[in-house]
Write an enzyme that holds these catalytic residues in place. Structure first.
Site, mmCIF file in Angstrom:
data_model
loop_
_atom_site.group_PDB
_atom_site.id
_atom_site.type_symbol
_atom_site.label_atom_id
_atom_site.label_comp_id
_atom_site.label_asym_id
_atom_site.label_seq_id
_atom_site.Cartn_x
_atom_site.Cartn_y
_atom_site.Cartn_z
ATOM 1 N N ASP A 16 0.684 -1.125 0.102
ATOM 2 C CA ASP A 16 -0.052 -0.360 0.401
ATOM 3 C C ASP A 16 0.830 1.352 0.221
ATOM 4 O O ASP A 16 0.602 2.348 0.039
ATOM 5 C CB ASP A 16 -0.896 0.309 1.016
ATOM 6 C CG ASP A 16 -1.790 -1.280 1.481
ATOM 7 O OD1 ASP A 16 -2.029 -1.739 -0.014
ATOM 8 O OD2 ASP A 16 -2.198 -1.456 2.978
ATOM 9 N N LYS A 19 2.428 2.171 -5.078
ATOM 10 C CA LYS A 19 3.002 1.714 -6.448
ATOM 11 C C LYS A 19 2.350 1.978 -7.650
ATOM 12 O O LYS A 19 3.003 2.062 -8.500
ATOM 13 C CB LYS A 19 2.983 0.014 -6.615
ATOM 14 C CG LYS A 19 4.048 -0.145 -4.652
ATOM 15 C CD LYS A 19 4.148 -1.883 -4.911
ATOM 16 C CE LYS A 19 3.416 -2.090 -4.240
ATOM 17 N NZ LYS A 19 2.520 -2.555 -2.503
ATOM 18 N N GLY A 43 -4.185 -3.938 -4.396
ATOM 19 C CA GLY A 43 -5.257 -3.307 -5.003
ATOM 20 C C GLY A 43 -4.740 -1.979 -6.025
ATOM 21 O O GLY A 43 -4.559 -1.301 -4.620
ATOM 22 N N HIS A 44 -4.439 -1.848 -6.770
ATOM 23 C CA HIS A 44 -3.857 -0.464 -6.894
ATOM 24 C C HIS A 44 -4.707 0.557 -7.216
ATOM 25 O O HIS A 44 -5.476 0.584 -7.847
ATOM 26 C CB HIS A 44 -2.442 -0.642 -7.829
ATOM 27 C CG HIS A 44 -1.603 -1.285 -7.536
ATOM 28 N ND1 HIS A 44 -0.597 -1.355 -7.057
ATOM 29 C CD2 HIS A 44 -1.204 -2.424 -8.329
ATOM 30 C CE1 HIS A 44 0.139 -2.269 -6.483
ATOM 31 N NE2 HIS A 44 0.062 -3.707 -7.997
ATOM 32 N N GLN A 226 1.921 -5.917 -2.783
ATOM 33 C CA GLN A 226 2.266 -6.524 -1.504
ATOM 34 C C GLN A 226 3.751 -5.132 -1.701
ATOM 35 O O GLN A 226 4.033 -4.536 -2.089
ATOM 36 C CB GLN A 226 2.185 -7.504 -0.895
ATOM 37 C CG GLN A 226 0.767 -8.106 -1.644
ATOM 38 C CD GLN A 226 0.775 -9.089 -2.135
ATOM 39 O OE1 GLN A 226 0.987 -9.550 -2.368
ATOM 40 N NE2 GLN A 226 -0.371 -8.889 -2.494
HETATM 41 P P1 GDP Z 1 -0.362 0.614 -3.999
HETATM 42 O O1 GDP Z 1 -1.148 -1.107 -3.512
HETATM 43 O O2 GDP Z 1 0.888 0.510 -3.630
HETATM 44 O O3 GDP Z 1 -0.579 0.924 -5.012
HETATM 45 O O4 GDP Z 1 -1.079 1.596 -2.849
HETATM 46 P P2 GDP Z 1 -2.588 1.470 -2.620
HETATM 47 O O5 GDP Z 1 -3.363 2.039 -4.106
HETATM 48 O O6 GDP Z 1 -3.777 0.997 -1.407
HETATM 49 O O7 GDP Z 1 -2.758 3.017 -1.622
HETATM 50 C C1 GDP Z 1 -1.861 4.025 -1.945
HETATM 51 C C2 GDP Z 1 -3.502 5.281 -1.860
HETATM 52 O O8 GDP Z 1 -2.144 6.227 -1.892
HETATM 53 C C3 GDP Z 1 -3.962 5.072 -2.741
HETATM 54 O O9 GDP Z 1 -5.264 5.946 -2.756
HETATM 55 C C4 GDP Z 1 -2.906 6.515 -4.072
HETATM 56 O O10 GDP Z 1 -3.942 7.113 -4.379
HETATM 57 C C5 GDP Z 1 -2.509 6.846 -2.617
HETATM 58 N N1 GDP Z 1 -1.176 8.305 -2.928
HETATM 59 C C6 GDP Z 1 -0.214 7.515 -3.644
HETATM 60 N N2 GDP Z 1 0.797 8.297 -3.552
HETATM 61 C C7 GDP Z 1 0.350 9.571 -3.270
HETATM 62 C C8 GDP Z 1 0.789 10.530 -1.940
HETATM 63 O O11 GDP Z 1 1.858 11.303 -2.766
HETATM 64 N N3 GDP Z 1 -0.055 11.733 -1.541
HETATM 65 C C9 GDP Z 1 -1.608 11.549 -1.002
HETATM 66 N N4 GDP Z 1 -1.753 11.741 0.089
HETATM 67 N N5 GDP Z 1 -1.959 9.669 -1.580
HETATM 68 C C10 GDP Z 1 -1.301 9.148 -2.444
#
Ligand code: GDP
Length: 427
Positions: A16, A19, A43-44, A226
């Site tokens: 989370d 990515k 879940g991206h 993950q």
């Molecule tokens: P992933 O699985 O690693 O892609 O992560 P998730 O999608 O579960 O969680 C990332 C969340 O953080 C998403 O809602 C993104 O829109 C948000 N996000 C990503 N980068 C940033 C950032 O630099 N700032 C903020 N506030 N939110 C971010």
């Protein structure tokens, strides 16, 4: 990050980290994006303009026109969910079916894997892992137990039917032992074979496509799901996922040699989160932790579960840099810390075995660990509109520099918001 041939993008903490957004940004310059492990438990979340896309199995590169997106052999393919996702993208005007490929060596995740997941979590009671219930663990168990069904097995329908009936019957034995409702193997085989005509044209040799792309000078992105601390070997076992999330898994999970990879970007939050059970030495209890969770929107994209939150853990980050061979970091969600008067960084753990500054393999040490904290002044001003490092408040720059110093890895990107353009590129 430019000038690479084959770049792995890996979560450097417990997942989370954001990515999806980083891969989405990098995909613009890449010709091909491939997922190397995990399944629909990832879940991206990617924001494009006012639209939000949540991708579970298809690489986030799909949102860029013309990019080839592959699912490697290291992935377990949840067939039903995959087609739902594909159809969802098609309905939103994205030509996803023409650009997606799946390894013939990828294993199938079928309905009984989900049932087994629930049954085994229930049987564990308070010692449960906190899985997403998507059947990932049981699908990998079947793979290792050599009763898995691979995408390529669908070539011969009679053979596929036999395999499904065999594997589903074995699943029934385990469900029966758990006192759970049984499944109908024949129905599962029918359901899968209905999908056969649509899956077979997507089948490809992922390793070969990547190798050819790299040889032709077309940059390749390998996308992990993950995070490193959930790696089945290097994570906080047994509170881990069932696959190799770390960068080396990108080679085995796609079918290329490790020397094909020349760069590894670790995506890391400006603080720490983890979903599910297991030790989290940096965890902040009480109101401060809740404030961080709410400001960061730390609720799972797949399950909606609230994430546990802590300060940036430099012990974890350094460990992650080492086991992944990180060549750069993307520091995300810096903006979430904008309103804090003071910000802390975990630099070590005080444990029964003394002070630790390297991440241990012994969970019992971690469970009782008290974090050693370094306090830095917060910058207390908004960063969402900042687009260059020079425009950041001094104190934010100092925080970034301190993270580089503690991890020994240069920061190439800083995320300051959810939108595509809310990113600072360094160097
Ligand atoms: P992933 O699985 O690693 O892609 O992560 P998730 O999608 O579960 O969680 C990332 C969340 O953080 C998403 O809602 C993104 O829109 C948000 N996000 C990503 N980068 C940033 C950032 O630099 N700032 C903020 N506030 N939110 C971010």
């Amino acid at each position: 990050m430019s000038g690479y041939r084959c770049l792995v993008v890996v979560g450097a903490q417990w997942g989370d980290e954001g990515k999806g957004k980083i891969v989405d940004m990098l995909a613009e310059e890449a010709g091909l994006v491939a997922r190397y492990q995990g399944g629909a438990n990832a879940g991206h979340t990617v924001h494009v303009g006012d639209e939000e896309f949540i991708l579970h199995q298809i690489p986030s590169g799909i949102l860029h026109p013309g990019k080839r997106c592959l699912l490697g052999n290291g992935v377990v393919l949840d067939v039903e969910q995959f087609f739902q996702e594909l159809d969802g993208l098609i309905a939103r005007g994205i030509d996803a079916e023409a650009r997606v490929g799946i390894s013939g060596r990828a294993h199938l995740l079928l309905d009984y894997h989900k049932r087994l997941d629930h049954a085994s979590e229930q049987a564990r009671g308070p010692a449960r892992i906190g899985t997403t219930g998507k059947g990932i663990g049981p699908a990998y168990e079947d793979k290792i137990a050599r009763r898995g069904i691979r995408v390529g097995d669908l070539r011969i329908p009679e053979r596929a039917r036999e395999l499904v009936i065999e594997a589903a019957s074995a699943a029934n034995e385990r469900l029966r032992a758990n006192g759970t409702e049984l499944i109908d193997p024949a129905r599962i085989a029918d359901q899968l074979l209905e999908r056969r005509a649509r899956i077979l044209p997507l089948m490809t040799d992922v390793g070969l496509e990547i190798t050819r792309s790299v040889a032709a000078g077309v940059p390749v992105l390998l996308e992990g799901a993950q995070g490193a601390l959930l790696d089945v070997d290097h994570g906080t076992y047994p509170f881990v996922t069932a696959s190799t999330t770390t960068a080396a898994g990108a080679a085995t999970g796609t079918g290329i040699g490790p020397t094909t990879i020349d760069s590894v970007l670790g995506v890391i939050k400006a603080y720490t989160t983890r979903v599910g059970s297991g030790p989290l030495p940096s965890e902040i209890d009480g109101e401060l932790g809740i404030r961080l969770r709410d400001l960061g929107g730390e609720y799972g994209a797949t399950t909606g579960r609230p994430r546990r939150c802590g300060w940036f853990d430099a012990v974890v980050a350094r460990y992650s840099a080492r086991v992944n061979g990180l060549t750069a970091l993307a520091l995300t969600k810096l903006d979430v810390l904008d309103t804090f008067k003071e910000i802390q960084i975990v630099t070590g753990y005080q444990t029964d075995a003394g002070l630790l500054d390297e991440f241990p393999d012994d969970l019992s040490l971690l469970e009782g660990a008290r974090p050693v904290l370094e306090t830095m002044p917060g910058w207390e001003s908004p960063t969402q509109d900042v687009r260059s490092i020079g425009q950041l408040p001094d104190r934010a720059r100092r925080y970034i520099a301190r993270i580089e110093e503690l991890t020994g890895v240069p920061i190439a990107y800083v995320g300051v918001g959810t939108k595509r353009e809310q990113i600072i590129r360094i160097g």
